[in-house]
Design a protein around this motif. Structure first.
Motif, PDB file in Angstrom:
ATOM      1  N   ARG A 207       0.861  -1.179   0.000  1.00  0.00           N
ATOM      2  CA  ARG A 207       0.000   0.000   0.000  1.00  0.00           C
ATOM      3  C   ARG A 207       0.894   1.224   0.000  1.00  0.00           C
ATOM      4  O   ARG A 207       1.484   1.577   1.022  1.00  0.00           O
ATOM      5  CB  ARG A 207      -0.897   0.042   1.244  1.00  0.00           C
ATOM      6  CG  ARG A 207      -1.881  -1.101   1.343  1.00  0.00           C
ATOM      7  CD  ARG A 207      -3.035  -0.912   0.358  1.00  0.00           C
ATOM      8  NE  ARG A 207      -4.030  -1.933   0.535  1.00  0.00           N
ATOM      9  CZ  ARG A 207      -4.169  -2.958  -0.277  1.00  0.00           C
ATOM     10  NH1 ARG A 207      -3.393  -3.108  -1.311  1.00  0.00           N
ATOM     11  NH2 ARG A 207      -5.111  -3.842  -0.063  1.00  0.00           N
ATOM     12  N   GLY A 208       0.995   1.874  -1.122  1.00  0.00           N
ATOM     13  CA  GLY A 208       1.812   3.070  -1.226  1.00  0.00           C
ATOM     14  C   GLY A 208       1.077   4.283  -0.684  1.00  0.00           C
ATOM     15  O   GLY A 208      -0.155   4.301  -0.618  1.00  0.00           O
ATOM     16  N   VAL A 209       1.832   5.282  -0.268  1.00  0.00           N
ATOM     17  CA  VAL A 209       1.248   6.551   0.161  1.00  0.00           C
ATOM     18  C   VAL A 209       2.030   7.689  -0.469  1.00  0.00           C
ATOM     19  O   VAL A 209       3.237   7.585  -0.690  1.00  0.00           O
ATOM     20  CB  VAL A 209       1.221   6.727   1.699  1.00  0.00           C
ATOM     21  CG1 VAL A 209       0.294   5.731   2.348  1.00  0.00           C
ATOM     22  CG2 VAL A 209       2.594   6.646   2.310  1.00  0.00           C
ATOM     23  N   PHE A 210       1.325   8.761  -0.777  1.00  0.00           N
ATOM     24  CA  PHE A 210       1.946   9.958  -1.321  1.00  0.00           C
ATOM     25  C   PHE A 210       2.003  11.006  -0.221  1.00  0.00           C
ATOM     26  O   PHE A 210       0.961  11.399   0.314  1.00  0.00           O
ATOM     27  CB  PHE A 210       1.131  10.502  -2.505  1.00  0.00           C
ATOM     28  CG  PHE A 210       1.646  11.806  -3.032  1.00  0.00           C
ATOM     29  CD1 PHE A 210       2.804  11.852  -3.782  1.00  0.00           C
ATOM     30  CD2 PHE A 210       0.977  13.002  -2.764  1.00  0.00           C
ATOM     31  CE1 PHE A 210       3.294  13.063  -4.260  1.00  0.00           C
ATOM     32  CE2 PHE A 210       1.453  14.206  -3.239  1.00  0.00           C
ATOM     33  CZ  PHE A 210       2.625  14.232  -3.990  1.00  0.00           C
ATOM     34  N   PRO A 211       3.220  11.445   0.155  1.00  0.00           N
ATOM     35  CA  PRO A 211       3.315  12.493   1.170  1.00  0.00           C
ATOM     36  C   PRO A 211       2.912  13.846   0.581  1.00  0.00           C
ATOM     37  O   PRO A 211       3.561  14.352  -0.326  1.00  0.00           O
ATOM     38  CB  PRO A 211       4.795  12.482   1.576  1.00  0.00           C
ATOM     39  CG  PRO A 211       5.504  11.668   0.556  1.00  0.00           C
ATOM     40  CD  PRO A 211       4.507  10.950  -0.282  1.00  0.00           C
TER      41      PRO A 211
END
Length: 182
Positions: free
Chosen positions: A85-89
């Protein structure tokens, strides 16, 4: 060769035989490059002067697909039982159009947003349509930030708090709100 485009352009940026820089749309089926000099000339004819910022949303969609495809393949190769599960800061680029594009393209891959402040959290909540978008809260958490997180969690937003150091004030706040018991 002078600019080393082959090392960093990832096939998205190139140089035409006339020497002009071009963009290759990774989602296009015809594969014809877009000459950036022509784009600038057309903008100038419309009265738009340089410098200009060009957003290529297809590049974002392509990179999101590529990153997730890479992790999918790696997960299969090693028979990993978990998920990626990637996240974009948000702090990397807070421009509405960029965050909108990332959340829209990222829905298929469950891409989330990482926030480090109450204003970033409020922005992330506005993009979390359907409340399915995971939001990771990192950084310093004052009382207002914590309360906003807890209220958003109560109404169904998928929020995870990253706790690096359990400060007494933080744990007392969570205890007072009924989220932890001593």
């Amino acid at each position: 060769d002078a600019y080393g485009i082959s090392r960093w352009g990832d096939g998205l940026i190139g140089v035409l035989t006339n020497g002009n820089v071009c963009l290759h749309d990774p989602l296009s089926t015809d594969g014809s490059p877009v000459d950036l000099a022509e784009v600038i000339q057309k903008l100038e004819r419309r009265g738009i002067q340089t410098p200009v910022l060009l957003r290529v949303s297809n590049f974002l969609e392509h990179r999101i697909r590529a990153i997730n495809e890479g992790f999918r393949k790696a997960i299969e190769q090693v028979s990993y039982q978990g998920d990626y599960r990637g996240v974009f800061p948000i702090k990397v680029n807070q421009q509405r159009q960029v965050v909108e594009a990332i959340t829209e393209f990222g829905k298929r891959h469950h891409i989330g947003l990482e926030v480090g402040s109450k204003p970033e959290l409020v922005a992330a909540i506005s993009f979390a349509t359907g409340k399915d978008l995971p939001i990771i809260c990192n950084g310093y958490k004052d009382n207002d930030f914590i309360e906003t997180i807890l209220y958003a969690n109560k109404i169904g937003y998928n929020i995870t708090i990253v706790v690096e150091k359990l400060f007494e004030r933080f744990s007392r706040h969570l205890e007072a709100k009924g989220f932890i018991a001593r």
